[in-house]
Write a protein that holds these residues in place. Structure first.
Motif, PDB file in Angstrom:
ATOM      1  N   THR A 203       0.850  -1.171  -0.027  1.00  0.00           N
ATOM      2  CA  THR A 203       0.142   0.043   0.161  1.00  0.00           C
ATOM      3  C   THR A 203       1.014   1.455  -0.129  1.00  0.00           C
ATOM      4  OG1 THR A 203      -1.739  -1.141   1.381  1.00  0.00           O
ATOM      5  CG2 THR A 203      -1.924   1.388   1.226  1.00  0.00           C
ATOM      6  N   ALA A 204       0.798   2.032  -1.198  1.00  0.00           N
ATOM      7  CA  ALA A 204       1.638   3.355  -1.148  1.00  0.00           C
ATOM      8  C   ALA A 204       1.240   4.338  -1.843  1.00  0.00           C
ATOM      9  CB  ALA A 204       2.776   2.819  -1.981  1.00  0.00           C
ATOM     10  N   SER A 205       1.849   5.350  -1.979  1.00  0.00           N
ATOM     11  CA  SER A 205       1.676   6.619  -2.483  1.00  0.00           C
ATOM     12  C   SER A 205       0.238   7.229  -2.300  1.00  0.00           C
ATOM     13  CB  SER A 205       1.905   6.116  -3.991  1.00  0.00           C
ATOM     14  OG  SER A 205       1.662   7.281  -4.864  1.00  0.00           O
ATOM     15  N   ALA A 206      -0.422   7.263  -3.574  1.00  0.00           N
ATOM     16  CA  ALA A 206      -1.642   8.014  -3.297  1.00  0.00           C
ATOM     17  C   ALA A 206      -2.609   7.247  -2.337  1.00  0.00           C
ATOM     18  CB  ALA A 206      -2.505   7.834  -4.746  1.00  0.00           C
ATOM     19  N   SER A 207      -2.419   5.948  -1.995  1.00  0.00           N
ATOM     20  CA  SER A 207      -3.052   5.286  -0.881  1.00  0.00           C
ATOM     21  C   SER A 207      -2.750   5.930   0.424  1.00  0.00           C
ATOM     22  CB  SER A 207      -2.772   4.017  -1.018  1.00  0.00           C
ATOM     23  OG  SER A 207      -3.338   3.299  -2.046  1.00  0.00           O
ATOM     24  N   GLU A 208      -1.564   6.173   0.461  1.00  0.00           N
ATOM     25  CA  GLU A 208      -0.891   6.566   2.018  1.00  0.00           C
ATOM     26  C   GLU A 208      -1.208   8.171   2.066  1.00  0.00           C
ATOM     27  OE1 GLU A 208       3.096   4.629   2.825  1.00  0.00           O
ATOM     28  OE2 GLU A 208       2.893   5.705   0.853  1.00  0.00           O
ATOM     29  N   LEU A 209      -1.311   8.849   0.827  1.00  0.00           N
ATOM     30  CA  LEU A 209      -1.843  10.401   0.920  1.00  0.00           C
ATOM     31  C   LEU A 209      -3.598  10.441   1.268  1.00  0.00           C
ATOM     32  CD1 LEU A 209      -1.246  12.984  -1.613  1.00  0.00           C
ATOM     33  CD2 LEU A 209      -3.568  12.589  -1.058  1.00  0.00           C
ATOM     34  N   LEU A 210      -4.084   9.524   0.772  1.00  0.00           N
ATOM     35  CA  LEU A 210      -5.553   9.307   1.177  1.00  0.00           C
ATOM     36  C   LEU A 210      -5.512   9.152   2.737  1.00  0.00           C
ATOM     37  CD1 LEU A 210      -8.537   9.236   0.115  1.00  0.00           C
ATOM     38  CD2 LEU A 210      -8.263   6.684  -0.038  1.00  0.00           C
ATOM     39  N   ILE A 211      -5.252   8.325   3.074  1.00  0.00           N
ATOM     40  CA  ILE A 211      -5.290   7.886   4.588  1.00  0.00           C
ATOM     41  C   ILE A 211      -4.633   9.072   5.385  1.00  0.00           C
ATOM     42  CG2 ILE A 211      -4.415   6.193   6.293  1.00  0.00           C
ATOM     43  CD1 ILE A 211      -4.113   4.165   4.033  1.00  0.00           C
ATOM     44  N   ASN A 212      -3.285   9.315   4.979  1.00  0.00           N
ATOM     45  CA  ASN A 212      -2.787  10.541   5.636  1.00  0.00           C
ATOM     46  C   ASN A 212      -3.622  11.958   5.790  1.00  0.00           C
ATOM     47  OD1 ASN A 212      -0.732  11.370   7.649  1.00  0.00           O
ATOM     48  ND2 ASN A 212       0.395  12.505   5.711  1.00  0.00           N
ATOM     49  N   GLY A 213      -4.294  12.243   4.494  1.00  0.00           N
ATOM     50  CA  GLY A 213      -4.994  13.536   4.341  1.00  0.00           C
ATOM     51  C   GLY A 213      -6.224  13.409   5.042  1.00  0.00           C
ATOM     52  N   LEU A 214      -6.699  12.461   5.194  1.00  0.00           N
ATOM     53  CA  LEU A 214      -7.919  12.221   6.021  1.00  0.00           C
ATOM     54  C   LEU A 214      -8.084  12.430   7.591  1.00  0.00           C
ATOM     55  CD1 LEU A 214     -10.074   9.673   3.962  1.00  0.00           C
ATOM     56  CD2 LEU A 214     -10.650  12.159   3.806  1.00  0.00           C
ATOM     57  N   LYS A 215      -6.829  12.034   7.939  1.00  0.00           N
ATOM     58  CA  LYS A 215      -6.534  11.726   9.452  1.00  0.00           C
ATOM     59  C   LYS A 215      -7.011  12.980  10.195  1.00  0.00           C
ATOM     60  CE  LYS A 215      -3.694   7.818  10.002  1.00  0.00           C
ATOM     61  NZ  LYS A 215      -2.421   7.280  10.467  1.00  0.00           N
ATOM     62  N   PRO A 216      -6.484  14.269   9.711  1.00  0.00           N
ATOM     63  CA  PRO A 216      -6.854  15.268  10.671  1.00  0.00           C
ATOM     64  C   PRO A 216      -8.535  15.604  10.741  1.00  0.00           C
ATOM     65  CG  PRO A 216      -5.266  15.893   9.018  1.00  0.00           C
ATOM     66  CD  PRO A 216      -5.775  14.461   8.875  1.00  0.00           C
ATOM     67  N   TYR A 217      -9.433  15.063   9.991  1.00  0.00           N
ATOM     68  CA  TYR A 217     -10.769  15.457   9.840  1.00  0.00           C
ATOM     69  C   TYR A 217     -11.520  14.315  10.305  1.00  0.00           C
ATOM     70  CZ  TYR A 217      -8.474  19.035   7.090  1.00  0.00           C
ATOM     71  OH  TYR A 217      -7.564  19.967   6.683  1.00  0.00           O
ATOM     72  N   MET A 218     -11.292  12.977  10.416  1.00  0.00           N
ATOM     73  CA  MET A 218     -12.232  12.059  10.883  1.00  0.00           C
ATOM     74  C   MET A 218     -11.571  10.904  11.676  1.00  0.00           C
ATOM     75  SD  MET A 218     -12.779  10.850   7.015  1.00  0.00           S
ATOM     76  CE  MET A 218     -14.185   9.631   7.209  1.00  0.00           C
ATOM     77  N   ASP A 219     -12.115   9.819  11.972  1.00  0.00           N
ATOM     78  CA  ASP A 219     -11.663   8.559  12.730  1.00  0.00           C
ATOM     79  C   ASP A 219     -11.184   7.745  11.599  1.00  0.00           C
ATOM     80  OD1 ASP A 219     -10.747   6.879  14.336  1.00  0.00           O
ATOM     81  OD2 ASP A 219     -12.738   6.196  15.062  1.00  0.00           O
ATOM     82  N   VAL A 220      -9.895   7.676  11.305  1.00  0.00           N
ATOM     83  CA  VAL A 220      -9.428   6.981  10.388  1.00  0.00           C
ATOM     84  C   VAL A 220      -8.733   5.612  11.104  1.00  0.00           C
ATOM     85  CG1 VAL A 220      -7.632   6.502   8.494  1.00  0.00           C
ATOM     86  CG2 VAL A 220      -8.661   8.616   8.652  1.00  0.00           C
ATOM     87  N   VAL A 221      -9.120   4.463  10.930  1.00  0.00           N
ATOM     88  CA  VAL A 221      -8.885   3.284  11.309  1.00  0.00           C
ATOM     89  C   VAL A 221      -8.238   2.359  10.385  1.00  0.00           C
ATOM     90  CG1 VAL A 221      -9.638   0.964  12.624  1.00  0.00           C
ATOM     91  CG2 VAL A 221     -10.876   3.134  12.892  1.00  0.00           C
ATOM     92  N   MET A 222      -6.802   1.976  10.588  1.00  0.00           N
ATOM     93  CA  MET A 222      -5.896   1.190   9.664  1.00  0.00           C
ATOM     94  C   MET A 222      -6.008  -0.391  10.293  1.00  0.00           C
ATOM     95  SD  MET A 222      -3.054   3.518   8.476  1.00  0.00           S
ATOM     96  CE  MET A 222      -1.993   1.779   8.039  1.00  0.00           C
ATOM     97  N   ILE A 223      -6.248  -1.293   9.247  1.00  0.00           N
ATOM     98  CA  ILE A 223      -6.161  -2.843   9.689  1.00  0.00           C
ATOM     99  C   ILE A 223      -5.209  -3.358   8.670  1.00  0.00           C
ATOM    100  CG2 ILE A 223      -7.305  -4.758  10.098  1.00  0.00           C
ATOM    101  CD1 ILE A 223      -9.841  -2.768  10.522  1.00  0.00           C
ATOM    102  N   GLY A 224      -4.224  -4.154   9.099  1.00  0.00           N
ATOM    103  CA  GLY A 224      -3.517  -4.814   8.230  1.00  0.00           C
ATOM    104  C   GLY A 224      -2.124  -4.532   8.525  1.00  0.00           C
ATOM    105  N   GLU A 225      -1.098  -4.138   7.571  1.00  0.00           N
ATOM    106  CA  GLU A 225       0.345  -4.245   7.784  1.00  0.00           C
ATOM    107  C   GLU A 225       0.883  -2.678   7.576  1.00  0.00           C
ATOM    108  OE1 GLU A 225       2.486  -7.274   5.614  1.00  0.00           O
ATOM    109  OE2 GLU A 225       0.322  -7.937   4.836  1.00  0.00           O
ATOM    110  N   HIS A 226       2.061  -2.200   7.944  1.00  0.00           N
ATOM    111  CA  HIS A 226       2.607  -1.023   7.516  1.00  0.00           C
ATOM    112  C   HIS A 226       2.648  -1.065   5.995  1.00  0.00           C
ATOM    113  CE1 HIS A 226       4.063  -1.155  11.877  1.00  0.00           C
ATOM    114  NE2 HIS A 226       4.681  -0.026  11.716  1.00  0.00           N
ATOM    115  N   THR A 227       2.343   0.304   5.793  1.00  0.00           N
ATOM    116  CA  THR A 227       2.369   0.801   4.369  1.00  0.00           C
ATOM    117  C   THR A 227       3.948   1.073   3.854  1.00  0.00           C
ATOM    118  OG1 THR A 227       2.122   3.165   4.863  1.00  0.00           O
ATOM    119  CG2 THR A 227       0.053   1.711   4.802  1.00  0.00           C
ATOM    120  N   VAL A 228       4.046   1.202   2.552  1.00  0.00           N
ATOM    121  CA  VAL A 228       5.275   1.397   2.238  1.00  0.00           C
ATOM    122  C   VAL A 228       6.155   2.478   2.888  1.00  0.00           C
ATOM    123  CG1 VAL A 228       6.653   2.092   0.178  1.00  0.00           C
ATOM    124  CG2 VAL A 228       4.934   0.120  -0.234  1.00  0.00           C
TER     125      VAL A 228
END
Length: 477
Positions: free
Chosen positions: A337-362
């Motif tokens: 999981t990388a790049s734009a995926s990480e941007l989507l996750i990281n970009g949303l974190k200040p505004y909502m409850d973001v729950v990650m399940i699985g492994e560390h991203t790239v």
């Protein structure tokens, strides 16, 4: 194909028009021009000199670490050798290719492929390699031949895969694979089943799977999303919007986005996706999704020509007609999981409850531009993807070199892969348990550990980028 510069957030993906012909000023980045090569060289040396001068002009103007770029020597050094000699020690992502058109086809989502996504694994205590199928695109050659998610390939054209031959054999346009079976006690062993595969031009809709589930009486939208691409006529973007509308019509209030195998894509698409998921007040007020930081010369050029609020400097939430107005979102992540995926996750974190399940991203928070030769006519078919920027979210979070950390670590063991949507999948099951009101005691029993070493996938490494739609970025005179 239109000549443009594609921007990638090393593991993000976005297309952006290159800043052409800037004014000649010590504070302004010079245009990409290369003098004609002359002198007593062989034809090969002359071409290498031309390429190396072009590389120097690009890197000295746009590379994030441009102050370290040195002039090429006059010996006709091979372009790849010269390019990689310029790379900063912190840069794992800059890339060069002699096939610009082929590269752009791969990024478009319409290209020649057998239609399956491979994960390469190394058997312990040997150099033997296997391929396990992450997913198969519907109606692709692999799908029609009967290849399925979780299938294991141990040989191609009768030749056992190893660390020396695996990617060359995989990269052929046609071959026969020998399938294998995995047993925890016996390991991986070949079967007598073979499948013949032929590459053809396919369309790769990144919404690979979608379903509305029910957990503890709650409607849950589940989507497998494989790449942040909009399509040549935004057909994939429209399909993403339609899928989210289907979730809205089904009164979905919890959403699980499966990004386990997503290497990145267009920042425009990541922005679109984020704007459809975030709280509506965040979108309506056009809050900051991410900010971009460049080298001093390039940033001063952008500010001088476009102002401090340039879309080259900041990406904001924008209303697009689709919005689920969520307060919480679940992401399933994997080691790819990388790049734009990480941007989507990281970009949303200040505004909502973001729950990650699985492994560390790239862990890719840098961005690149795909830069071909902009001369008319082009003098060569090469393109480079140098790191040109770093991004941060609205709270300044960046430099996550070890990847984004999951809230609930669960390994994705593809040797025991479940069909998408199967509620015995450890990652999906964890998300559904959380939505139902808490993790059950069954979590430990469903933990899955990879009994193999992962190997890199060169195609996904190239796709670990981020593009921005060039129509959004004004030209600089």
């Amino acid at each position: 194909m239109k000549k443009s510069v594609w921007i990638f957030l090393a593991s993000l993906s976005f297309i952006i028009l290159l800043l052409p012909a800037c004014k000649q000023d010590e504070d302004i980045v010079s245009p990409l021009t290369t003098d004609d090569v002359s002198g007593d060289h062989t034809a090969d040396n002359a071409q290498n000199d031309l390429l190396n001068n072009w590389i120097y002009e690009v890197m000295s103007s746009y590379y994030y670490w441009n102050e370290e770029v040195s002039l090429p020597d006059s010996s006709g050094e091979e372009p790849e050798d010269y390019f990689y000699s310029l790379i900063n020690d912190a840069d794992e992502f800059s890339y060069i290719t002699d096939d610009y058109e082929g590269l752009m086809e791969e990024f478009s989502g319409v290209y020649s492929s057998m239609g399956y996504s491979p994960a390469f694994g190394l058997l312990s205590a040997s150099n033997e390699v296997f391929i396990v199928v992450e997913y198969v695109y519907p109606d692709s050659p692999a799908d029609r031949a009967g290849l399925e998610r979780g299938d294991i390939i141990l040989a191609i054209d009768g030749e056992t895969l190893n660390t020396e031959n695996y990617y060359e054999l995989y990269g052929q346009s046609q071959y026969m694979v020998t399938l294998a079976a995995y047993d925890e006690a016996e390991g991986i062993n070949p079967t007598d089943q073979t499948i013949s595969l032929f590459a053809e031009v396919i369309e790769t809709d990144p919404v690979l799977y979608k379903e509305v589930k029910t957990a503890a009486g709650k409607k849950v939208g589940y989507m497998v999303y494989t790449e942040f691409i909009s399509g040549e006529n935004e057909e994939w973007l429209n399909n993403l919007g339609s899928t989210l509308d289907e979730f809205a019509q089904a009164n979905v209030r919890e959403v699980i986005i499966d990004l386990r195998y997503n290497p990145g894509g267009e920042i425009y698409t990541a922005q679109y996706f984020a704007s459809a998921l975030a709280p509506v007040n965040v979108v309506n007020s056009e809050e900051v999704l991410v900010k971009f930081d460049y080298n001093t010369l390039l940033e001063s050029s952008i500010v001088a020509y476009e102002g401090d609020d340039s879309e080259n400097l900041v990406s904001k939430f924008v209303s697009n007609g689709h919005n689920l107005n969520l307060s919480r979102i679940y992401f399933l992540t994997g080691s790819g999981t990388a790049s734009a995926s990480e941007l989507l996750i990281n970009g949303l974190k200040p505004y909502m409850d973001v729950v990650m399940i699985g492994e560390h991203t790239v862990g890719k928070y840098y961005g690149s531009w795909v830069i071909p030769d902009l001369a008319e006519p082009a003098r060569h078919d090469w393109a480079i993807m140098p790191i040109v920027l770093k991004y941060t979210n609205a709270e300044g979070v960046t430099d996550f070199s070890e990847g984004l950390t999951p809230d609930y670590p669960v390994e994705d063991n593809l040797l025991d892969a479940k069909p998408f949507g199967d509620e015995s999948d450890p990652l999906l099951a964890t998300a559904l348990d959380l939505i139902s009101g808490g993790l059950s005691a069954r979590l430990k029993s469903r933990e899955s550990f990879k009994p193999y070493q992962e190997l890199g996938n060169p195609l996904k490494i190239k796709k670990n980028k981020l593009f921005i739609d060039d129509s959004l970025v004004p030209e600089i005179e």
